[in-house]
Design a protein around this motif. Sequence first.
Motif, PDB file in Angstrom:
ATOM      1  N   GLY A 192      -7.322   1.983  12.643  1.00 47.42           N
ATOM      2  CA  GLY A 192      -7.258   3.378  11.837  1.00 47.42           C
ATOM      3  C   GLY A 192      -7.461   4.544  12.515  1.00 47.42           C
ATOM      4  O   GLY A 192      -7.797   5.521  11.916  1.00 47.42           O
ATOM      5  N   ASP A 236      -6.230   2.600   0.181  1.00 47.67           N
ATOM      6  CA  ASP A 236      -6.928   1.818   0.851  1.00 47.67           C
ATOM      7  C   ASP A 236      -6.124   0.171   1.089  1.00 47.67           C
ATOM      8  O   ASP A 236      -6.335  -0.308   0.031  1.00 47.67           O
ATOM      9  CB  ASP A 236      -8.281   1.574   0.515  1.00 47.67           C
ATOM     10  CG  ASP A 236      -9.149   0.562   1.364  1.00 47.67           C
ATOM     11  OD1 ASP A 236      -8.599  -0.027   2.521  1.00 47.67           O
ATOM     12  OD2 ASP A 236     -10.236   0.365   1.194  1.00 47.67           O
ATOM     13  N   ARG A 257       0.868  -1.138  -0.079  1.00 48.28           N
ATOM     14  CA  ARG A 257      -0.025   0.018   0.080  1.00 48.28           C
ATOM     15  C   ARG A 257       0.930   1.335   0.021  1.00 48.28           C
ATOM     16  O   ARG A 257       0.731   2.108  -0.749  1.00 48.28           O
ATOM     17  CB  ARG A 257      -0.912   0.182   1.388  1.00 48.28           C
ATOM     18  CG  ARG A 257      -1.794   1.319   1.485  1.00 48.28           C
ATOM     19  CD  ARG A 257      -1.881   1.669   2.846  1.00 48.28           C
ATOM     20  NE  ARG A 257      -0.812   2.133   3.229  1.00 48.28           N
ATOM     21  CZ  ARG A 257      -0.397   3.422   3.172  1.00 48.28           C
ATOM     22  NH1 ARG A 257      -0.741   4.249   2.062  1.00 48.28           N
ATOM     23  NH2 ARG A 257       1.065   3.623   3.741  1.00 48.28           N
ATOM     24  N   ASP A 314      -6.959  -2.506   2.276  1.00 46.99           N
ATOM     25  CA  ASP A 314      -7.735  -3.840   1.967  1.00 46.99           C
ATOM     26  C   ASP A 314      -7.898  -3.618   0.491  1.00 46.99           C
ATOM     27  O   ASP A 314      -8.534  -4.978   0.206  1.00 46.99           O
ATOM     28  CB  ASP A 314      -8.852  -3.465   2.896  1.00 46.99           C
ATOM     29  CG  ASP A 314      -8.557  -3.764   4.604  1.00 46.99           C
ATOM     30  OD1 ASP A 314      -7.563  -4.522   4.848  1.00 46.99           O
ATOM     31  OD2 ASP A 314      -9.365  -3.008   5.311  1.00 46.99           O
ATOM     32  N   SER A 315      -7.955  -2.741  -0.159  1.00 40.70           N
ATOM     33  CA  SER A 315      -8.475  -2.684  -1.517  1.00 40.70           C
ATOM     34  C   SER A 315      -7.244  -3.424  -2.472  1.00 40.70           C
ATOM     35  O   SER A 315      -7.672  -3.670  -3.525  1.00 40.70           O
ATOM     36  CB  SER A 315      -8.851  -1.349  -2.150  1.00 40.70           C
ATOM     37  OG  SER A 315      -7.734  -0.533  -2.074  1.00 40.70           O
ATOM     38  N   THR A 318      -7.816   0.798  -4.558  1.00 40.20           N
ATOM     39  CA  THR A 318      -8.632   2.125  -4.526  1.00 40.20           C
ATOM     40  C   THR A 318      -7.821   3.206  -3.751  1.00 40.20           C
ATOM     41  O   THR A 318      -7.208   3.067  -2.890  1.00 40.20           O
ATOM     42  CB  THR A 318      -9.879   1.759  -3.584  1.00 40.20           C
ATOM     43  OG1 THR A 318     -10.476   0.868  -4.238  1.00 40.20           O
ATOM     44  CG2 THR A 318     -10.858   2.920  -3.561  1.00 40.20           C
ATOM     45  N   GLN A 333      -3.901   8.308  -1.012  1.00 36.74           N
ATOM     46  CA  GLN A 333      -4.379   7.757   0.262  1.00 36.74           C
ATOM     47  C   GLN A 333      -4.720   6.220  -0.332  1.00 36.74           C
ATOM     48  O   GLN A 333      -6.209   6.309  -0.609  1.00 36.74           O
ATOM     49  CB  GLN A 333      -5.252   8.401   1.052  1.00 36.74           C
ATOM     50  CG  GLN A 333      -5.807   8.112   2.447  1.00 36.74           C
ATOM     51  CD  GLN A 333      -4.752   8.652   3.446  1.00 36.74           C
ATOM     52  OE1 GLN A 333      -3.508   8.946   3.013  1.00 36.74           O
ATOM     53  NE2 GLN A 333      -5.067   8.880   4.622  1.00 36.74           N
TER      54      GLN A 333
END
Length: 603
Positions: free
Chosen positions: A405, A83, A33, A85-86, A71, A81
């Motif tokens: 988060g 995500d 990420r 998890d995406s 994403t 930024q």
Amino acid sequence: MTLPVTPQPTQPYEAVSHLTPERWAQATRLLIRKALAEFSHERLLRPAPLDEGGNRYAVRSDDGATEYRFTARRFALDHWQVDPDSVTRHRAGAEIPLDALAFITELRTTLGLGEEILPVYLEEISSTLASTAYKLAAPSMTATKLAAAAFQDIESGMTEGHPCFVANNGRLGFDIAEYRAYAPETGSPVRLIWVAARRDRATFTACADFSYDKLLLSELSAVTLRRFSAAMTEQGLDLDDYYLLPVHPWQWWNKLSVTFAAEVAQRNLVCLGHGDDEHLAQQSIRTFFNATNPAKHYVKTALSVLNMGFVRGLSAAYMEATPAINDWLAELVAGDDILRETGLGVLRERAAVGYHPAPYEAAAPKGSPYLKMLAALWRESPVPFLREGEKPATMASLLHVDRDGNSLAAALIRGSGLEPAEWLRAYLNAYLTPLLHCFYAYDLVFMPHGENVILVLDEHGVPRRALFKDLAEEIAVMSEDAELPPEVERIRADVPEDMKILSLFTDVFDCFFRFLAPTLDAAGVLDEEAFWSTVADVTKSYQKATPHLAARHTRYDLFAEEFPLSCLNRLQLRDNQQMVDLQDPAGALHLSGTLGNPLARYK
């Protein structure tokens, strides 16, 4: 509140108990990420939109066979930024597991990684992943609890290193037992090793109000000094012929006892054993906070491990001028009305000692790691500077986000009782205003990233002033005309006129505010527009308060439409052994296009 210290493992397999498939997968996801975000920011990657006007993107490998989909929200300063998890990885029409090392090799050409750099960079990535896995294995602490924690608990509670660098926890040279003993996130107490260095081969310097004898009396007990003296006498040596200096245990076992074996054999160096005080490693790894007596000095040591673009030694030659530079800076700060009003403090490096190994000085080129193996400096602790009810916290903590988060900065704001913009203004007055004034009034710049700044918070968690540290090696005066004492001349830097203001745009805007603004936005505390409008208001307030500097405000326009993008990862990808030449800061820059300035709209 004290974070638990993990006991050292007794079995070899226990040393890697944090390396589980689940934690490795999570660490991998977090690193990829970050790599997608920062490499895209530096224009190494150019993500392709997957949906028109949406927020889905894709990046393809060098050979086009593998695709990463994710994403992301886009913020000012071209901040991505992403995500975590995406993020997914695809090949031949099927989704396949994420693999951080494969990610780097699949994009090696795009990232510009040469054959010699690539394997070392992969090792740094692997070490960074292992560090993340260790942190994931530790007991979870919420951002709210960490915001209320003690100074060193916050320091060891950070889960992310430098926000820009992808491989930011390399620490190549530590084995797994040494990692557990010396990494700041483990919170393990460290007793430094003391050596005696023959005075005709070492240099000691101190601030004007300090001396070698004062240093010893402030750092070592009478009992310890007698013990050291007796150990020297037993060998037929006189302690008065030597300087005492602390050494990182890793440095003694791995470097000094081997590389400097001749110096030890000839009694130019004499190992006296461990000191009495327990210390805690800071985020910078080679600097220690005295846990036994927090009012005592920080100790910065040489540590010949490769971490984030440099072998983290400490130059004996540089140490000579360090106290004089700190005296000069402290006098400047104390004599300036605006800096005094902001409450700015500098944690002086009050004394330094460096050892000069004659064989290596005759053989090694300037800047060689062999010339940076044995030196130490003593820096003021923030503890004696605190008033009733105040608490220090590393500024890096403002970017901390817990496992759920939640933002530490948002927790501070919510607990302060202030409106978010009001809290932010207090922080900017403490941090940004001194940086602006030093630049515009004195052509003086710092390296003010999160680890180099300590915020002093009041009892409500509101920043009231800042303490700057790590000074002599990282400040610069960018003026040919500034009057500097001869012993301070080293900090004068020849920087092209159009590059001077990059010290603010890059180090403050791009390397810190670029992360802080989206963090507060995502937390629902303060939207991005309100963040930058507050930065603009504080900047304008400073300009109104300094009309005598109006010509310089115009000449170095902080409200310019754009500024060059200086890329830090590109430096490390190009040379991860010595990322930049510290004596040529402007020549070390790697620029790639420009960034739109978020302050421009408020001009």
